[in-house]
Design an enzyme around this catalytic site. Structure first.
Site, mmCIF file in Angstrom:
data_model
loop_
_atom_site.group_PDB
_atom_site.id
_atom_site.type_symbol
_atom_site.label_atom_id
_atom_site.label_comp_id
_atom_site.label_asym_id
_atom_site.label_seq_id
_atom_site.Cartn_x
_atom_site.Cartn_y
_atom_site.Cartn_z
ATOM 1 N N ASN A 95 0.880 -1.160 0.000
ATOM 2 C CA ASN A 95 0.000 0.000 0.000
ATOM 3 C C ASN A 95 0.915 1.205 0.000
ATOM 4 O O ASN A 95 1.378 1.650 1.036
ATOM 5 C CB ASN A 95 -0.902 -0.018 1.235
ATOM 6 C CG ASN A 95 -1.949 1.064 1.151
ATOM 7 O OD1 ASN A 95 -2.252 1.527 0.073
ATOM 8 N ND2 ASN A 95 -2.490 1.459 2.278
ATOM 9 N N CYS A 96 1.202 1.714 -1.176
ATOM 10 C CA CYS A 96 2.401 2.504 -1.384
ATOM 11 C C CYS A 96 2.074 3.928 -1.808
ATOM 12 O O CYS A 96 0.931 4.305 -1.983
ATOM 13 C CB CYS A 96 3.259 1.841 -2.461
ATOM 14 S SG CYS A 96 3.369 0.049 -2.313
#
Length: 511
Positions: free
Chosen positions: A14-15
């Site tokens: 989850n960048c």
């Protein structure tokens, strides 16, 4: 070795992601510095080890900085690069013998395809900014310069040569080609965003100018960080999960013998075409790279892999729906939630999958920059500089053509795709629909009550399935809507005889 609940095949992230491009394709060092500033402002979106210096991975994918690479080749190798050339960014083992074997293998495979390998350059780095965890697995990082030689299909031969080398060196986990292209070059690793230009000294050189920069800061939840897993990959950077990844990988393997392209005559010999040991993002990148190398238009490839919702959209243009229906027969969706940014050196692209659960906002400023990122305000432009801004929504795509200066939104891209081929005619003339085969004269007779009860027993149809699932389908033609709860024990642990289908479950992430 597995420990506890950790599974090596589970890669979730989850960048922070984004891109900056000059819409007219003007290369500058200022654009690179702005991209690094934006990446640094998203440090909070990435993971940080306890040593405070090792990140989960960050990096940049640049439109080829041709002027800088020519200067670097001349200074380090005394080689004059021609009008067209390629640069490979390669991670090598630290062991001298293994590194020599890896380089020899890659050079041999490229040379076998008529390419002229000009030499290797050690990339200047400063490992003092790395944390202990990053240092433990720090590879040698070198750049390889390649000229077309006798090749007519330069990038295809680069792709094939690299893949054959990867096949030959598959047992060496420390060999990895981050990029090998005439259009783009990669700088990435297990460092913090603010330390990226300190680690890669090239990034501080004012001669390094580019017109497109894709950037990414990784947050890894279920796997230890590794240098090759840092993003961007060879085409794309990804924020989210590919929740259908096991099915996507299985389908890629099953379809291998059906992939055919005059540009890739030996494609089946490259199997597996998508990796099973890397992240879900890297597998998606593998498939996109394969489609483009095989001659597919970039827009069609990305819309085939990550299509919008189209099946039940009654008001959708008929030709556009035909495009998606036709391509759905060739590739299943790689479903997210997923946000993607990518470049092939000409186009800078941002898109969201049909779930649309990853934020992506864009802004165009007076200096000709267009910035797309996970959030607004990633660098210090002023409100007076803003020309226009917006967001990429579910199933939408945003494209910047740096050759023409065009900004293409979803409608413009869709218009190009639907008119490229007569998809509606192809479906009408060649489609074989099950509903057409089941006309009134072909419908099977309903079984008698006793026979129906026996069939339900044979196939272990439970009371719940009959009353809550099958009845809804029969009454309304729609799937039943229910909660996510499932009280019965897993089939493999059940004391009852269970249907074969109960042993298979769709997996998805809850974030």
């Amino acid at each position: 070795m597995n420990r506890g609940l950790h599974q090596p095949g589970e890669f979730r992230d989850n960048c922070g992601f984004g891109l900056i491009a000059h819409m007219e394709g003007q290369a500058s060092h200022d654009l690179l510095k702005t991209a690094i500033e934006s990446l640094t402002c998203m440090t909070h979106r990435g993971g940080i080890a306890a040593d405070g210096k090792t990140g989960d991975g960050c990096g940049l994918l640049l439109k080829m900085p041709a002027q800088f690479m020519r200067a670097a080749a001349k200074e380090s190798l005394d080689v004059e690069l021609g009008e067209r050339f390629a640069v490979g960014s390669v991670f090598l083992p630290n062991d001298d013998a293994r590194a020599a074997k890896a380089k020899e293998t890659l050079v041999a495979e490229l040379s076998a395809r008529g390419l002229d390998v000009l030499g290797w350059r050690v990339v200047p780095t400063d490992s003092s900014v790395c944390g202990p965890m990053a240092l433990d697995c720090l590879p040698r990082i070198e750049q390889l310069f390649v000229a077309p030689g006798s090749s007519d299909n330069f990038d295809v031969d680069l792709f094939m040569g690299r893949r054959y080398a990867e096949q030959a060196l598959r047992s060496d986990e420390d060999f990895y080609v981050a990029s090998l292209s005439s259009e783009v070059v990669s700088y990435k690793g297990l460092v913090m965003p603010e330390d990226l230009p300190a680690f890669y000294k090239d990034l501080n050189d004012p001669r390094l100018e580019t017109a497109i920069c894709v950037f990414h800061q990784r947050f890894s939840t279920n796997t230890l960080p590794r240098w090759p897993l840092a993003q961007p990959f060879r085409f794309l950077a990804h924020n989210g999960e590919i929740n259908t990844i096991e099915g996507n990988r299985n389908w890629a393997e099953a379809r291998t013998r059906n992939f055919s392209s005059p540009l890739l005559p030996d494609v089946a010999e490259l199997a597996p075409l998508v990796n099973r040991t890397g992240s879900d993002s890297s597998s998606l990148d593998n498939m996109l790279e394969l489609l483009v190398a095989g001659g597919m238009d970039l827009f069609r490839a990305v819309r085939m892999l990550v299509p919008p919702a189209w099946q039940n959209i009654e008001h959708m243009d008929a030709d556009l729906k035909a495009f998606y229906e036709y391509n759905s027969m060739h590739m299943e969706p790689w479903d997210g939630p997923a946000g993607l940014v990518l470049t092939d050196g000409r186009y800078a692209v941002c898109m969201l999958d049909r779930n649309g659960l990853r934020p992506s906002r864009w802004v165009i400023t007076k200096d000709g920059f267009i910035t797309v990122a996970s959030e607004i305000g990633t660098y210090g432009y002023t409100p007076e500089d803003v020309v226009s801004k917006g967001r990429v929504g579910p199933g939408q795509i945003l494209v910047v053509d740096t050759e023409t200066g065009e900004v293409l939104h979803t409608e413009e891209v869709d218009n190009r795709l639907k008119s490229a081929h007569p998809y509606k005619q192809w479906l009408r003339e060649n489609g074989n629909r099950l509903q057409d085969q089941l006309g009134q004269g072909n419908r099977p007779a309903l079984p008698e009550a006793d026979t129906l009860a026996a069939f339900q027993k044979y196939f272990q149809v439970s009371f719940e399935e009959r009353e809550q699932v099958l009845s809804a389908l029969a009454d309304s033609g729609n799937e039943a809507v229910g909660s996510m709860g499932d009280d019965p024990p897993m089939a493999v642990l059940s004391r009852q005889k269970r249907s074969l289908y109960d042993y298979f479950r769709q997996k998805f992430a809850q974030v």
